[in-house]
Design a protein around this motif. Sequence first.
Motif, PDB file in Angstrom:
ATOM      1  N   CYS A   4      10.318 -17.992  22.498  1.00 50.45           N
ATOM      2  CA  CYS A   4      10.758 -16.938  21.608  1.00 50.45           C
ATOM      3  C   CYS A   4      10.824 -15.616  22.208  1.00 50.45           C
ATOM      4  N   HIS A   6      10.714 -12.839  20.544  1.00 52.89           N
ATOM      5  CA  HIS A   6       9.610 -12.021  19.843  1.00 52.89           C
ATOM      6  C   HIS A   6       8.103 -12.147  20.597  1.00 52.89           C
ATOM      7  N   CYS A   7       7.764 -13.596  20.445  1.00 54.84           N
ATOM      8  CA  CYS A   7       6.168 -13.691  20.808  1.00 54.84           C
ATOM      9  C   CYS A   7       6.032 -14.552  22.008  1.00 54.84           C
ATOM     10  N   LYS A   9       5.895 -17.547  22.770  1.00 52.39           N
ATOM     11  CA  LYS A   9       5.601 -19.020  22.370  1.00 52.39           C
ATOM     12  C   LYS A   9       6.783 -19.788  22.074  1.00 52.39           C
ATOM     13  N   ALA A  11       9.522 -21.271  20.223  1.00 50.21           N
ATOM     14  CA  ALA A  11      10.317 -20.841  19.189  1.00 50.21           C
ATOM     15  C   ALA A  11      10.972 -22.229  18.352  1.00 50.21           C
ATOM     16  N   ASP A  27      14.264 -19.430  12.131  1.00 46.58           N
ATOM     17  CA  ASP A  27      12.936 -18.834  12.314  1.00 46.58           C
ATOM     18  C   ASP A  27      12.323 -19.533  13.439  1.00 46.58           C
ATOM     19  N   CYS A  28      11.483 -18.619  14.237  1.00 41.92           N
ATOM     20  CA  CYS A  28      10.619 -19.238  15.417  1.00 41.92           C
ATOM     21  C   CYS A  28       9.430 -20.033  14.650  1.00 41.92           C
ATOM     22  N   SER A  30       6.552 -20.509  15.734  1.00 42.02           N
ATOM     23  CA  SER A  30       5.143 -19.702  16.095  1.00 42.02           C
ATOM     24  C   SER A  30       4.954 -18.472  15.469  1.00 42.02           C
ATOM     25  N   CYS A  31       6.081 -17.610  15.371  1.00 44.24           N
ATOM     26  CA  CYS A  31       5.681 -16.369  14.585  1.00 44.24           C
ATOM     27  C   CYS A  31       6.493 -16.288  13.397  1.00 44.24           C
ATOM     28  N   LYS A  33       9.862 -15.298  13.077  1.00 42.51           N
ATOM     29  CA  LYS A  33      10.801 -14.086  13.196  1.00 42.51           C
ATOM     30  C   LYS A  33      12.146 -14.890  13.566  1.00 42.51           C
ATOM     31  N   LYS A  88      16.594 -12.159  20.070  1.00 38.04           N
ATOM     32  CA  LYS A  88      15.997 -11.406  18.674  1.00 38.04           C
ATOM     33  C   LYS A  88      17.133 -11.555  17.743  1.00 38.04           C
TER      34      LYS A  88
END
Length: 90
Positions: A4, A6-7, A9, A11, A27-28, A30-31, A33, A88
């Motif tokens: 991901c 964003h994070c 991790k 996704a 949407d991921c 993990s987070c 987003k 993103k």
Amino acid sequence: MHACPHCGKPAITVLRKTFLGPGVPVDCQSCGKPVRVTYPAWMKAAFPGAAVMVGALLFDSELLMYAASLAGLGLMIGLHLLWVPLVKDR
Ligand SMILES: [Zn+2]
């Protein structure tokens, strides 16, 4: 799994990525987003496989045509997984 933006991790799964087109964020897992793929990267990865599939129509033999179409599809999916980065969405 694809990391991901964003994070960092995982996704989405490989299967999910295979069917991920441009302009359709997911949407991921993990987070949560949204992540997506960009249109230029998607086009670049789809083109060689698409060219092989169009070329397959030129074969006289049906067997060769199906084999080349499948190879083109495999190439399309493989390059999509290798070349198209997750970005993103916002
Ligand atoms: Zn994430």
